[in-house]
Design a protein around this motif. Structure first.
Motif, PDB file in Angstrom:
ATOM      1  N   LYS A  49       1.110  -1.331   0.219  1.00 53.06           N
ATOM      2  CA  LYS A  49       0.107   0.158   0.197  1.00 53.06           C
ATOM      3  C   LYS A  49       1.067   1.359  -0.294  1.00 53.06           C
ATOM      4  O   LYS A  49       0.538   1.831  -0.982  1.00 53.06           O
ATOM      5  CB  LYS A  49      -0.759   0.115   1.365  1.00 53.06           C
ATOM      6  N   SER A  50       1.707   1.162   1.117  1.00 55.41           N
ATOM      7  CA  SER A  50       3.008   2.122   0.931  1.00 55.41           C
ATOM      8  C   SER A  50       3.287   2.416  -0.271  1.00 55.41           C
ATOM      9  O   SER A  50       3.457   3.758  -0.994  1.00 55.41           O
ATOM     10  CB  SER A  50       4.019   2.571   1.693  1.00 55.41           C
ATOM     11  N   ARG A  54       2.404   5.755  -2.963  1.00 57.34           N
ATOM     12  CA  ARG A  54       3.954   7.262  -3.261  1.00 57.34           C
ATOM     13  C   ARG A  54       3.990   6.805  -5.468  1.00 57.34           C
ATOM     14  O   ARG A  54       4.688   7.050  -5.556  1.00 57.34           O
ATOM     15  CB  ARG A  54       5.312   6.449  -2.680  1.00 57.34           C
ATOM     16  N   THR A 122      -2.285   8.195   4.370  1.00 58.28           N
ATOM     17  CA  THR A 122      -0.902   8.580   3.359  1.00 58.28           C
ATOM     18  C   THR A 122      -1.189   9.607   2.153  1.00 58.28           C
ATOM     19  O   THR A 122      -0.272  10.377   2.124  1.00 58.28           O
ATOM     20  CB  THR A 122      -0.234   7.022   2.598  1.00 58.28           C
ATOM     21  N   ARG A 125      -1.694  13.314   3.577  1.00 59.17           N
ATOM     22  CA  ARG A 125       0.205  13.631   4.587  1.00 59.17           C
ATOM     23  C   ARG A 125       0.760  14.249   3.416  1.00 59.17           C
ATOM     24  O   ARG A 125       1.471  14.909   2.979  1.00 59.17           O
ATOM     25  CB  ARG A 125       0.358  12.384   5.244  1.00 59.17           C
ATOM     26  N   ALA A 194       8.610  10.109  14.939  1.00 56.36           N
ATOM     27  CA  ALA A 194       8.926   9.229  13.827  1.00 56.36           C
ATOM     28  C   ALA A 194       7.810   8.895  13.280  1.00 56.36           C
ATOM     29  O   ALA A 194       6.581   8.316  13.590  1.00 56.36           O
ATOM     30  CB  ALA A 194       9.904   7.296  14.046  1.00 56.36           C
ATOM     31  N   SER A 195       7.812   9.684  12.151  1.00 54.48           N
ATOM     32  CA  SER A 195       6.495   9.369  11.051  1.00 54.48           C
ATOM     33  C   SER A 195       7.326   9.227   9.065  1.00 54.48           C
ATOM     34  O   SER A 195       7.591  10.617   8.490  1.00 54.48           O
ATOM     35  CB  SER A 195       5.450  10.467  10.610  1.00 54.48           C
ATOM     36  N   ALA A 196       6.792   8.625   8.907  1.00 53.86           N
ATOM     37  CA  ALA A 196       6.948   8.594   6.890  1.00 53.86           C
ATOM     38  C   ALA A 196       6.823   9.239   6.262  1.00 53.86           C
ATOM     39  O   ALA A 196       6.506  10.036   5.605  1.00 53.86           O
ATOM     40  CB  ALA A 196       7.268   7.146   6.803  1.00 53.86           C
ATOM     41  N   GLN A 197       5.120   8.835   7.087  1.00 49.14           N
ATOM     42  CA  GLN A 197       4.246  10.510   5.991  1.00 49.14           C
ATOM     43  C   GLN A 197       4.838  11.678   6.090  1.00 49.14           C
ATOM     44  O   GLN A 197       4.752  12.580   5.096  1.00 49.14           O
ATOM     45  CB  GLN A 197       2.545  10.234   6.637  1.00 49.14           C
ATOM     46  N   ARG A 222      10.167   3.678   7.892  1.00 45.57           N
ATOM     47  CA  ARG A 222      10.306   4.045   6.556  1.00 45.57           C
ATOM     48  C   ARG A 222      10.739   4.267   5.058  1.00 45.57           C
ATOM     49  O   ARG A 222      10.099   5.812   5.812  1.00 45.57           O
ATOM     50  CB  ARG A 222       9.031   3.197   6.272  1.00 45.57           C
ATOM     51  N   ILE A 344       4.794  -0.591  13.418  1.00 43.12           N
ATOM     52  CA  ILE A 344       3.935   0.050  13.708  1.00 43.12           C
ATOM     53  C   ILE A 344       2.254  -0.095  13.335  1.00 43.12           C
ATOM     54  O   ILE A 344       2.005  -0.118  14.422  1.00 43.12           O
ATOM     55  CB  ILE A 344       4.277   1.845  13.058  1.00 43.12           C
ATOM     56  N   ASP A 345       2.214  -0.706  12.293  1.00 40.26           N
ATOM     57  CA  ASP A 345       0.972  -1.124  11.995  1.00 40.26           C
ATOM     58  C   ASP A 345       1.185  -2.724  12.175  1.00 40.26           C
ATOM     59  O   ASP A 345      -0.207  -2.880  12.434  1.00 40.26           O
ATOM     60  CB  ASP A 345       0.846  -1.377  10.370  1.00 40.26           C
ATOM     61  N   GLU A 368       1.625   6.524  19.363  1.00 38.97           N
ATOM     62  CA  GLU A 368       1.407   7.074  18.061  1.00 38.97           C
ATOM     63  C   GLU A 368      -0.253   6.326  17.401  1.00 38.97           C
ATOM     64  O   GLU A 368      -0.308   6.743  16.524  1.00 38.97           O
ATOM     65  CB  GLU A 368       2.441   7.103  17.212  1.00 38.97           C
ATOM     66  N   LYS A 372      -3.825   6.345  15.300  1.00 37.84           N
ATOM     67  CA  LYS A 372      -4.293   5.640  13.363  1.00 37.84           C
ATOM     68  C   LYS A 372      -5.612   5.829  12.885  1.00 37.84           C
ATOM     69  O   LYS A 372      -6.213   7.004  12.949  1.00 37.84           O
ATOM     70  CB  LYS A 372      -3.170   4.488  13.608  1.00 37.84           C
ATOM     71  N   ARG A 418      -7.087  -3.032  10.168  1.00 37.48           N
ATOM     72  CA  ARG A 418      -6.226  -4.054  10.861  1.00 37.48           C
ATOM     73  C   ARG A 418      -6.875  -4.864  12.304  1.00 37.48           C
ATOM     74  O   ARG A 418      -6.777  -5.744  12.080  1.00 37.48           O
ATOM     75  CB  ARG A 418      -4.880  -2.991  10.871  1.00 37.48           C
TER      76      ARG A 418
HETATM   77  C1  S3P Z   1       3.207   5.548   5.925  1.00 33.79           C
HETATM   78  C2  S3P Z   1       3.791   5.709   7.385  1.00 33.79           C
HETATM   79  C3  S3P Z   1       3.132   5.166   8.028  1.00 33.79           C
HETATM   80  C4  S3P Z   1       1.988   4.082   8.988  1.00 33.79           C
HETATM   81  C5  S3P Z   1       0.624   4.165   7.504  1.00 33.79           C
HETATM   82  C6  S3P Z   1       1.747   3.880   6.213  1.00 33.79           C
HETATM   83  C7  S3P Z   1       3.895   5.153   5.054  1.00 33.79           C
HETATM   84  O1  S3P Z   1       2.055   6.149   9.363  1.00 33.79           O
HETATM   85  O2  S3P Z   1       1.699   4.083   9.966  1.00 33.79           O
HETATM   86  O3  S3P Z   1       0.460   2.672   7.164  1.00 33.79           O
HETATM   87  O4  S3P Z   1       3.240   4.832   3.465  1.00 33.79           O
HETATM   88  O5  S3P Z   1       4.286   6.490   5.361  1.00 33.79           O
HETATM   89  P1  S3P Z   1       2.977   7.077   9.799  1.00 33.79           P
HETATM   90  O6  S3P Z   1       4.203   7.714   8.976  1.00 33.79           O
HETATM   91  O7  S3P Z   1       2.116   8.188  10.575  1.00 33.79           O
HETATM   92  O8  S3P Z   1       3.884   6.588  10.877  1.00 33.79           O
END
Ligand code: S3P
Length: 460
Positions: A49-50, A54, A122, A125, A194-197, A222, A344-345, A368, A372, A418
């Motif tokens: 999905k991530s 992207r 995602t 953000r 920490a947040s990849a988004q 991530r 995290i997930d 965190e 969600k 989930r």
């Molecule tokens: C994601 C980042 C995570 C994750 C989400 C997908 C992404 O969120 O929980 O399901 O694709 O970058 P956060 O960036 O809020 O931790």
């Protein structure tokens, strides 16, 4: 644009979202899962999905026509596909097969007045990071009731510091309003969480900014954005744990790519396999990015070792098959705060494993989870208790004391994909079975979940 006109527009987006919510309620489904003695088989889980989000977003601003094979077909990624179309991007093909994106260049997006992000955090953000460089004029990003409760100030505040015109609704919540084309300046951002988004949104805005944009996190999240931007020709730099780019960037040239399997979807079958795999469950072509696979280490500690058969990289990500069998005995463990971002997930699934382990399993430093798709700390404790498990809530995590069995019961997925799937796995390994209300939420990331469970021998 006059304020009254902007408010009118916001109001019509709110009305549309309300009627959509009531439609969803009309389509609630309850699923009953009976216990099974064992699970076995080979499964190719849905694609990532991530990475799909992207690939669609970066393809949309690429200088070339980009072909994406096996993009995830789900409600969440469908929202992203519709969003890029709403930004004027021509797309051929379909999710789940092959999608051809006629990229409009980094500054070529022409968004419609309102974009519906549905349940996709995602999307909501990351898209602002691209819209700040577009011709957006007071574009409104909105979503469903669950997305409307999720914090967006964490994206809007750093982008505004860079000079962007992006505003949240009161309390830092959606809808967001964004205008593009405002000059941006590069700067350093030290994230508290920490947040990849959030990291991704900042790096994307950095593509349009003058000078260097750097992001540091307390623990690295991530890095799919960094990998994909580098593959698209962006000079992504690393320094002492921070990641940076130098703007403004002339353009992106995203190569054609194939999307690998999603570790977070595989995780449900991994846990099912650790409880019921006999002789084994094999999951093929899964993305094994080390910043996503923290669950494997935790499972190992608990006595549920997973064998890994590495294959070739896909889309610049390490991939392979995962093989798991029923563990002889599960031992409780503690998940430490610095382990949280890489799983995290998957943390609610640790709670489920904990129900079958000897001792008390504890997760800390995971506040965190409260922001969600649902409050996943409250939700995991509520769900486990409803199924007869001894679980406690902490401000930043939860504890589960295992008794070796899970009696079963009735849970509500609470519009969180989930938890719909966690309930199903719990049901398979339960004594008396589990009813899951609102099971349709699973389609947000994994529409074929029930047929995949059946293929492994799950009594659905
Ligand atoms: C994601 C980042 C995570 C994750 C989400 C997908 C992404 O969120 O929980 O399901 O694709 O970058 P956060 O960036 O809020 O931790």
């Amino acid at each position: 644009m006059a304020l009254s006109c902007l408010l009118d527009r916001l109001h019509s987006v709110l009305i549309r979202a309300k009627s959509r919510e009531s439609d969803n309620l009309g389509a609630m489904t309850t699923l009953r899962i009976d216990p099974v003695a064992r699970l076995a088989g080979v499964l190719a889980v849905p694609t990532d999905k991530s990475i799909t989000h992207r690939a669609l977003l970066f393809g949309a601003v690429s200088d070339r026509v980009v072909t994406i094979d096996n993009p995830l077909d789900s409600a969440d990624t469908g929202a992203t596909l519709s969003a890029i179309e709403a930004c004027g991007v021509q797309v051929e093909g379909h999710l789940g097969g092959r999608v051809v994106i006629h990229g409009r260049g980094l500054r070529g997006l022409t968004p419609r007045a309102g974009i519906d992000c549905m349940n996709a955090g995602t999307l909501m953000r990351l898209l602002p990071g691209l819209l700040v460089g577009s011709s957006a004029d007071h574009v409104i990003l909105d979503g469903d009731d669950s997305l409307r409760r999720r914090p967006m100030g964490r994206v809007a505040t750093p982008l505004r510091r860079m000079g962007a015109a992006i505003f949240t609704s009161p309390g830092g919540l959606p809808p967001l309003v964004i205008s593009g084309g405002v000059p941006l300046r590069g700067m350093r951002h030290d994230l508290e969480v920490a947040s990849a988004q959030v990291k991704s949104a900042i790096l994307l805005a950095g593509l349009f900014a003058d000078g260097e944009t750097w992001v540091s996190e307390p623990v690295q999240s991530r890095d799919h954005t960094e990998r994909m931007l580098a593959a698209a020709g962006v000079d992504v730099r690393y320094d002492n744990g921070a990641v940076g780019i130098v703007g403004p960037v002339a353009g992106l040239s995203l190569p054609d790519l194939m999307v690998p399997g999603d570790f977070s979807s595989a995780a449900f079958h991994l846990v099912a396999g650790a409880l019921l795999g006999d002789p084994e469950v094999r999951l093929t072509g899964v993305n094994l990015n080390p910043l996503r696979t923290g669950l494997l280490e935790v499972m190992q500690r608990m006595g549920a070792g997973v064998k890994i058969a590495r294959s070739a990289d896909i889309a610049g990500e390490p991939c392979g098959d995962l093989i798991v069998r029923r563990a002889d005995e599960l031992i409780a463990t503690e998940v430490a705060p610095d382990e949280v971002p890489a799983m995290i997930d998957e943390l609610p699934l640790v709670g489920l494993l904990g129900a079958f382990a000897n001792g008390t399993t504890t997760v800390r430093g995971a506040q965190e989870l409260r922001v969600k798709e649902s409050d996943r700390i409250a939700a995991v404790v509520r769900a486990l208790r409803a199924m007869g498990v001894d679980a406690q809530e902490h401000p930043d995590g939860f504890s589960v004391t295992g008794s070796g069995e899970l009696p079963g019961g009735r849970i509500d997925a609470g519009h969180d994909h989930r938890f719909a799937m966690l309930g199903a796995i719990a049901g398979l390994a339960s004594r008396d079975g589990v009813h899951i209300e609102g099971f349709e939420a699973a389609a947000v990331s994994y529409p074929g979940f029930v047929s995949d469970l059946r293929a492994l021998g799950g009594g659905v």
